[in-house]
Design an enzyme around this catalytic site. Structure first.
Site, PDB file in Angstrom:
ATOM      1  N   ALA A  38      -9.526   4.679   5.018  1.00 28.58           N
ATOM      2  CA  ALA A  38      -9.432   5.796   5.966  1.00 28.58           C
ATOM      3  C   ALA A  38     -10.747   6.520   6.160  1.00 28.58           C
ATOM      4  O   ALA A  38     -11.446   6.859   5.220  1.00 28.58           O
ATOM      5  CB  ALA A  38      -8.370   6.814   5.552  1.00 28.58           C
ATOM      6  N   GLY A  39     -11.036   6.742   7.425  1.00 29.72           N
ATOM      7  CA  GLY A  39     -12.137   7.614   7.794  1.00 29.72           C
ATOM      8  C   GLY A  39     -13.447   6.928   8.123  1.00 29.72           C
ATOM      9  O   GLY A  39     -14.315   7.528   8.738  1.00 29.72           O
ATOM     10  N   LYS A  46       0.867  -1.176   0.000  1.00 28.05           N
ATOM     11  CA  LYS A  46       0.000   0.000   0.000  1.00 28.05           C
ATOM     12  C   LYS A  46       0.902   1.224   0.000  1.00 28.05           C
ATOM     13  O   LYS A  46       1.664   1.439   0.946  1.00 28.05           O
ATOM     14  CB  LYS A  46      -0.892  -0.003   1.246  1.00 28.05           C
ATOM     15  CG  LYS A  46      -1.576   1.342   1.481  1.00 28.05           C
ATOM     16  CD  LYS A  46      -2.441   1.336   2.729  1.00 28.05           C
ATOM     17  CE  LYS A  46      -2.747   2.772   3.169  1.00 28.05           C
ATOM     18  NZ  LYS A  46      -3.585   2.822   4.380  1.00 28.05           N
ATOM     19  N   ASN A  76      -9.305   0.469  10.130  1.00 32.16           N
ATOM     20  CA  ASN A  76      -8.350   0.243  11.205  1.00 32.16           C
ATOM     21  C   ASN A  76      -8.846   0.861  12.503  1.00 32.16           C
ATOM     22  O   ASN A  76      -9.349   0.168  13.384  1.00 32.16           O
ATOM     23  CB  ASN A  76      -6.979   0.802  10.811  1.00 32.16           C
ATOM     24  CG  ASN A  76      -5.902   0.476  11.839  1.00 32.16           C
ATOM     25  OD1 ASN A  76      -6.177  -0.029  12.922  1.00 32.16           O
ATOM     26  ND2 ASN A  76      -4.665   0.747  11.500  1.00 32.16           N
ATOM     27  N   THR A  77      -8.782   2.190  12.580  1.00 36.57           N
ATOM     28  CA  THR A  77      -9.080   2.881  13.839  1.00 36.57           C
ATOM     29  C   THR A  77     -10.427   2.472  14.443  1.00 36.57           C
ATOM     30  O   THR A  77     -10.524   2.211  15.643  1.00 36.57           O
ATOM     31  CB  THR A  77      -9.065   4.403  13.603  1.00 36.57           C
ATOM     32  OG1 THR A  77      -7.801   4.751  13.044  1.00 36.57           O
ATOM     33  CG2 THR A  77      -9.267   5.158  14.898  1.00 36.57           C
ATOM     34  N   GLY A 129      -8.089   8.155  10.566  1.00 43.78           N
ATOM     35  CA  GLY A 129      -8.375   8.098  11.999  1.00 43.78           C
ATOM     36  C   GLY A 129      -9.470   9.035  12.459  1.00 43.78           C
ATOM     37  O   GLY A 129      -9.724   9.153  13.648  1.00 43.78           O
TER      38      GLY A 129
END
Lengths: 78, 371, 256
Positions: free
Chosen positions: C184-185, C97, C206-207, C158
């Site tokens: 993301a997000g 990535k 992820n987050t 995040g």
């Protein structure tokens, strides 16, 4: 005659580890350096002069003046 | 990769059995989609979709107003020369037709340009037959030099050229290219073009791409309706436009759906294309390419053109003549008979009466490059 | 019919990719992978600065997962390329990535450097998934230089703000023939489902999973949402119909 330079002594080397200057004793191998630093060899990878070196070879690599090492580890990331 | 390779993918495609499987629910769902695929476009071109023309029309009308506003761009064709070396069996200018051949000299070009400019038009489309001997690139270039004094946008509808020739004409002031493939079916194409440089199907098909690479601002592609079954021809025209728009996002891409008209040496259209078919084609294309231009020429009669304004058309010709020197009272045969004889001011009045604004000038080229 | 996501030469059945940062303990990772069925897991490569005993994250990722190192920490194409090569040499396989970030406030990717890194690494045989700000021209460029997928951000890394780039991502879905992976997000399963319903090929989370009170349960929730969104997309949702009635018919003249 008194020199105007700092004498580092014959038996030490200047190396760069993770971007910082460090001093190592002459005759140190990569494996020794890792042991001195206390890293678990199983969790790290080493880039020696811009090339990845497998852990089996660490014992046989003698550090030289101006060597560059990156000690790296896979960590969590997104 | 070129569109020639793209279209090859459909070489074995069976349009008839595809159409047989379409039911009205497929069509209704497709009409409501925010973005149509190639397959969706073909669904809207199906015989089944004829049952949903009004729904397609409402959406096409809204999309056209959303993307273009209530305006119609007006232009007129100017025939420079009718010398032609091709054998297109369906065309009035083909080499075997015994007719007086004529090419405008530069003062005649100036004279005709002055007459056209007096009507207020600023966009012009210049046409020639295919003859590199009688109307070479250098001749077109000189004509452009003359026309630049009168017009802010000059499009060409002439024989296909190499990229460097397009670049040369663009540098001289040409900003638009119209070139019809005539028929996308390669077999029919070779039957209808038995001899002459136009036999080269691929060279013609890739002409718009060459012009785009050379920096043209607008391209207009089309199939001459009547030479083949219209649904597949409409489909390939749409794909061609979509291909160009994807490859050259900065170019304004449009299509023309010209229907065959009577002409000297008459060749009856082998396939019928009704008003309803024409409307379906325009509507399907508008839903497929909401920002794609649709040009409707004076091949169509006044009454029909008045309706097509609300069905996706964006550009129309007015005060047309299809013969060389037609506005100078030369006695010369036209390429085809026109059906809408209205003048520019009559067209403008008709547009105003429908709540539309005629646009004569869309842009002004600033020719000088800054140092 | 089996629904596979093909990236490089792999056919994936799971359309949820997992990031491994910010977990309270790496021991959670195998459980999270198991609960969610993910097949692609990202890791990062970092300098080891202290002798403080740390673990090798890769040891926690089940062997049948594709380990996808990211190039986080890279500030330009050159650094990203170096990290990717190192990770591959260290046994990570050939997926990478690309993540090039020069902006520390919003952590937005540098599309220009990302294109350069993608070009070099694709040519070296990597399966390159570039993280990018959703931009049509950049995505087209990424196709040209050999990307295997494109990974537009939903909102800043995040931030848990969801699919704020909805309209731009929709354009990518419509125009870009490569798999689109929203990265993301995404803060909630419903946002992942929304992205999948739009037709994106996969999402990377992820987050939102790592920082949930119960990461294992949250991973399962994301996995279900991704499946639901995918199923909804494949089953062809009804279009939003415009009920406005036309004041006057436009095609009546054809019957005259």
């Amino acid at each position: 005659m008194v020199g105007f330079f700092v004498c580092r002594g014959r038996d030490t080397l200047k190396i760069f580890v993770n971007g910082k200057d460090e001093v190592a004793e002459d005759g140190t191998t990569v494996a020794d350096l890792i042991a001195v630093k206390g890293f678990n060899p199983k969790t790290i990878i080493i880039e020696y002069n811009y090339e990845l070196v497998p852990s089996e070879s660490w014992n046989g690599i003698l550090l030289k003046e101006d060597d560059r090492l990156e000690i790296l580890r896979f960590v969590g990331g997104g | 990769m070129s569109f020639y390779e793209e279209i090859k993918k459909y070489a074995l495609f069976d349009f008839e059995s595809f159409f047989e499987r379409i039911d009205v629910r497929d069509v209704r769902k497709t009409i409501a989609r925010s973005r149509l695929s190639e397959r969706d476009y073909l669904i809207l071109l199906s015989p089944t979709a004829e049952q949903c023309l009004e729904e397609m029309a409402q959406r096409a009308h809204r999309l056209t107003i959303q993307h273009f506003g209530r305006v119609i761009f007006l232009y007129t064709p100017l025939y420079l020369s009718n010398y032609c070396v091709n054998h297109c069996v369906y065309c009035g200018f083909q080499v075997n037709n015994k007719m007086e051949r004529k090419k405008l000299n530069f003062s005649e070009v100036d004279e005709e340009a002055r007459i056209i400019a007096a009507t207020g038009l600023k966009h012009i489309l210049i046409l020639t037959g295919e003859s590199r001997k009688d109307s070479p690139v250098s001749y077109i270039k000189e004509c452009v030099e003359v026309l630049k004094k009168y017009f802010t946008s000059i499009s060409i509808e002439i024989y296909p050229m190499d990229e460097h020739e397009y670049a040369e004409l663009i540098a001289a002031g040409v900003d638009g290219l119209t070139i019809y493939q005539e028929v996308y079916d390669e077999n029919i194409y070779s039957e209808l073009h038995p001899a002459g440089p136009k036999r080269n199907y691929r060279y013609r098909m890739e002409a718009p791409e060459r012009a785009c690479r050379a920096g043209i601002r607008t391209v207009n592609v089309g199939a001459l309706l009547g030479l083949n079954r219209w649904r597949s021809e409409a489909f390939f025209t749409g794909l061609h436009a979509d291909y160009l728009q994807n490859r050259f996002p900065d170019v304004e891409v449009s299509i023309s759906p010209p229907r065959m008209r009577p002409h000297l040496g008459g060749f009856p259209p082998p396939f019928a294309v009704t008003d309803k078919n024409l409307v379906q084609y325009m509507l399907a294309f508008r839903l497929f390419m909401p920002r794609g231009g649709i040009t409707v020429s004076t091949r169509e009669r006044a009454g029909l053109r008045d309706h097509l304004i609300k069905l996706g058309a964006t550009k129309m010709s007015a005060g047309s003549s299809t013969s060389v020197g037609g506005r100078l009272d030369f006695d010369s045969a036209g390429q085809f008979e026109i059906s809408d004889e209205r003048s520019v001011s009559e067209m403008a009045m008709m547009l105003y009466s429908q709540g539309y604004q005629p646009v004569y000038k869309d842009w002004q080229m600033i020719s000088e490059e800054p140092p | 019919m089996e629904d596979f996501l093909k990236i490089g030469d792999r056919e994936l059945t799971s359309r949820l990719f997992l990031g491994t940062g910010k977990f309270s303990s790496n021991k959670l990772i195998p459980e999270v992978v198991k609960a969610s069925g993910v097949q692609v897991v990202t890791v990062a490569l970092r300098r080891v600065d202290t002798a403080f005993e740390e673990e090798n994250i890769a040891a926690y990722v089940p062997g049948d997962c594709i380990l996808m190192p990211n190039t986080s920490g890279a500030r330009n194409a050159k650094e990203a390329i170096r990290i990717a090569r190192l990770a591959r040499a260290a046994g990570c396989g050939n997926w990478v990535k690309i993540e090039v970030i020069t902006d520390n406030r919003y952590l937005l990717p540098d599309n220009y450097e990302t294109i350069k890194a993608t070009e070099t690494l694709s040519a070296e045989g990597f399966v390159v998934l570039p993280y990018m700000s959703p931009d049509l021209m950049v995505a087209k460029k990424l196709i040209e230089v050999g990307a295997a997928a494109v990974m537009p951000l939903g909102s800043p890394i995040g931030s848990n703000r969801g699919l704020r780039t909805r309209e731009l991502v929709r354009i990518l879905v419509e125009e870009i023939p490569l798999p689109i992976v929203v990265d993301a997000g995404l803060g909630r399963p419903s946002e992942a489902a929304e992205a999948m319903e739009m037709g994106v090929a996969a999402v990377l989370v992820n987050t939102a999973i790592a920082t949930a009170n119960d990461p294992v349960a949250m991973a399962r929730a994301f996995s279900m949402a991704v499946k639901a969104g995918r199923m909804a997309y494949l089953s062809g949702p009804g279009e939003i119909v415009d009920y406005a009635r036309a004041s006057s018919p436009l095609t009546g003249f054809l019957r005259e």
